[in-house]
Design an enzyme around this catalytic site. Structure first.
Site, PDB file in Angstrom:
ATOM      1  N   ASN A  79     -11.206 -41.411  10.486  1.00 23.00           N
ATOM      2  CA  ASN A  79     -10.178 -40.422  10.088  1.00 23.00           C
ATOM      3  C   ASN A  79      -8.859 -40.936  11.120  1.00 23.00           C
ATOM      4  OD1 ASN A  79      -9.060 -38.023   8.883  1.00 23.00           O
ATOM      5  ND2 ASN A  79      -9.069 -37.362  10.872  1.00 23.00           N
ATOM      6  N   TRP A 136       5.039 -42.410   0.607  1.00 25.02           N
ATOM      7  CA  TRP A 136       3.863 -41.951   0.988  1.00 25.02           C
ATOM      8  C   TRP A 136       2.614 -42.121  -0.223  1.00 25.02           C
ATOM      9  CZ3 TRP A 136       1.631 -37.444  -1.223  1.00 25.02           C
ATOM     10  CH2 TRP A 136       2.907 -36.667  -1.933  1.00 25.02           C
ATOM     11  N   TRP A 146      13.337 -44.044   0.287  1.00 21.59           N
ATOM     12  CA  TRP A 146      12.532 -45.051   0.478  1.00 21.59           C
ATOM     13  C   TRP A 146      12.851 -46.616   0.201  1.00 21.59           C
ATOM     14  CZ3 TRP A 146       8.892 -42.841   3.186  1.00 21.59           C
ATOM     15  CH2 TRP A 146       8.629 -41.193   2.834  1.00 21.59           C
ATOM     16  N   TRP A 168     -10.310 -27.591   7.710  1.00 24.56           N
ATOM     17  CA  TRP A 168      -9.501 -28.582   7.067  1.00 24.56           C
ATOM     18  C   TRP A 168      -9.625 -28.895   5.558  1.00 24.56           C
ATOM     19  CZ3 TRP A 168      -4.637 -29.331   8.321  1.00 24.56           C
ATOM     20  CH2 TRP A 168      -4.243 -29.396   9.657  1.00 24.56           C
ATOM     21  N   TRP A 176      -2.070 -37.519   3.221  1.00 25.74           N
ATOM     22  CA  TRP A 176      -1.119 -38.245   3.430  1.00 25.74           C
ATOM     23  C   TRP A 176       0.317 -37.370   3.567  1.00 25.74           C
ATOM     24  CZ3 TRP A 176       0.262 -43.285   3.579  1.00 25.74           C
ATOM     25  CH2 TRP A 176      -0.840 -43.998   3.738  1.00 25.74           C
ATOM     26  N   GLU A 210     -13.054 -28.968  11.242  1.00 21.17           N
ATOM     27  CA  GLU A 210     -12.779 -29.954  10.247  1.00 21.17           C
ATOM     28  C   GLU A 210     -13.140 -29.632   8.896  1.00 21.17           C
ATOM     29  OE1 GLU A 210     -10.994 -32.854  10.546  1.00 21.17           O
ATOM     30  OE2 GLU A 210     -10.645 -32.013  12.449  1.00 21.17           O
TER      31      GLU A 210
END
Length: 492
Positions: A368, A386, A333, A305, A409, A302
């Site tokens: 998360n 998004w 969209w 990340w 996202w 993590e």
């Protein structure tokens, strides 16, 4: 005033311990003064920059107040001024007769351009500028593929990153002590607000106090992220001493206190990534099983990340404005504004979604696992851009971080670097898997506490049982099919 004074500019490193930039400044001599600039482009940014959430402003201001005391304890002081850093840093350096100005680098596009302008102005006046990385375990320039390109896929990045971190065996440096404060003339000017230096610092301190009383965040007692260096060190110690050993699988259950709560601390730098890494290595000595060692490895992943998204933004600054995958610029969209508002307020009629969004609204923080669920729901059930969700999170999150938020996202929207072309979360399935008893939902959607767990998780709640709770905005199965049909129009 002697020419040996150094000015250290705090930005995303609001601590004294293990601050590599401050360590470099102190190495030039003990006459070091800290400065933080209340930059209006960050505190009250224009629409083209990420918004400042009230929760994040609270966390920042409280951390600065504590940091000022830590500077006093170290023998010097942290000056807070307001304005454009491109003007304020050269101005302060001149008033303090600083021979050098030191700061740590940033990955965000705005910060990088700002820093270039500050450096040019300081160097034009003959001052030394020292900058290096502090917020990353491995500098982004050092992480390249065999062909010399930046990484676009997490897996290979992880292998290279871990190899470099383990080879370097990162340690931490102590907080400086015995620093030398300003001379009598400067102290008189500060204390009487006489002259330009006193005026700047008096106005900055006034602005800091106004922000402290007027940030507008009401969830201080509920937020799991605690401001300040001391709180971050305490949270890290508590996490490493126990929850870290069960991080996998506990991290996946939003009703369980299985995460570190350090996301905001890492974002503003009240704790360093080296301190986090070293705590993980120390925890390995406590591990008594392969499962516990694997849990620590997952937390290290993590941390990776975080750095993957930071290096991505560094190498691809255009990510801040749009999708990595070009075809997503053509996605049709639907962007129903009413649906978006219901989503943001936690009134979609889907309990796990509403629980998560209410947690974010009330505490400034969201688990998360839930971030992934609500992001998928907004994009692939409600078919909203998004980027709407990305901005909404930055308006609410205590730990809002451009690189991490944008990366998360884009991962959820399938518009980013993740090699899997399409990923859709079924909210009912996610709730059943990660909130099987419904405790998390009942905590944040109290009007549904009486509903049986099966219906609570599925969202299939009878009209009489709803008692004012809204009907679902959409049917997941229908919207999933619709989204896939729209995706087919841009695929390839």
């Amino acid at each position: 005033m002697t020419a040996s004074r150094t000015l250290f500019w705090h930005r995303r490193d609001l601590r004294l311990a293990d601050n590599t930039g401050l360590h470099a400044a102190a190495a030039l001599g003990p006459a070091v003064t800290g400065v933080y600039v209340l930059d209006p482009a960050i505190i009250a940014p224009p629409p083209e920059l990420p918004p400042m959430a009230p929760a994040r402003l609270w966390f920042l201001v409280e951390s600065l107040v504590e940091l000022q005391q830590r500077w006093r304890d170290a023998g010097s002081r942290l000056l807070v001024v307001a304005g454009d850093p491109v003007q304020r840093l050269p101005q302060l350096a001149s008033l303090l007769e600083a021979a050098a100005v030191v700061w740590s680098r940033d990955v965000e596009p705005y910060a990088r351009e700002r820093d270039r302008q500050v450096a040019r102005a300081l160097q034009a006046s003959g001052r030394k500028v020292l900058v290096d990385w502090d917020q990353l375990l491995v500098a982004p320039e050092l992480l390249k593929t065999g062909g010399g390109d930046p990484y676009r896929v997490y897996g290979p990045f992880l292998r290279n990153w871990r190899g470099q971190v383990e080879l370097s065996e990162p340690g931490t440096v102590e907080a400086p002590t015995g620093l030398i404060d300003l001379d009598a003339a400067c102290l008189d000017a500060l204390q009487t607000a006489a002259g330009e230096l006193g005026r700047l610092c008096a106005e900055g301190q006034r602005d800091l106090e106004q922000l402290r009383s007027g940030h507008g965040f009401k969830g201080m007692d509920l937020c799991p992220c605690r401001p300040g260096e001391a709180a971050a060190a305490g949270q890290l110690a508590v996490f490493a001493d126990g929850p870290l050993l069960g991080y996998e699988p506990d991290r996946n259950f939003p009703g369980t206190a299985g995460t570190s709560g350090l996301s905001a601390a890492l974002s503003v730098g009240t704790v360093s990534p080296r301190q986090a890494w070293c705590a993980a290595q120390a925890a390995k000595d406590l591990a008594r099983s392969d499962e516990q060692r694997q849990a620590i490895a997952v937390w290290e992943q993590e941390l990776c990340w975080r750095e993957f998204y930071q290096q991505a933004l560094f190498h691809f600054p255009e990510l801040a404005d749009g999708p990595y995958r070009e075809q997503w610029r053509r996605f049709p969209w639907e962007n129903n504004e009413d649906w978006f508002d219901f989503w943001k307020d936690g009134q979609t009629g889907m309990p796990i979604i509403d629980a998560a969004m209410r947690q974010l609204n009330e505490t400034g923080w969201m688990h998360n696992r839930c971030r992934m669920i609500v992001a998928s729901f907004l994009v692939k059930d409600l078919i909203c851009d998004w980027r709407w969700g990305e901005r909404a999170f930055m308006e609410l999150e205590v730990d809002g971080d451009l690189a991490a938020n944008n990366g998360g996202w884009q991962w959820s929207a399938s518009s980013g670097m993740d090699p899997k072309p399409l990923r859709i979360f079924n909210p009912a399935t996610q709730a059943s898997k990660f909130d099987a008893d419904g405790d998390y939902i009942r905590r944040w959607v109290p009007e549904l506490r009486h509903v049986c767990t099966k219906d609570l998780l599925s969202g299939d709640i009878g009209a009489l049982e709803r008692r004012g709770y809204p009907e679902p905005l959409v049917n997941h199965k229908i919207q999933q099919a619709r989204f896939k049909a729209l995706y087919a129009t841009i695929k390839g």
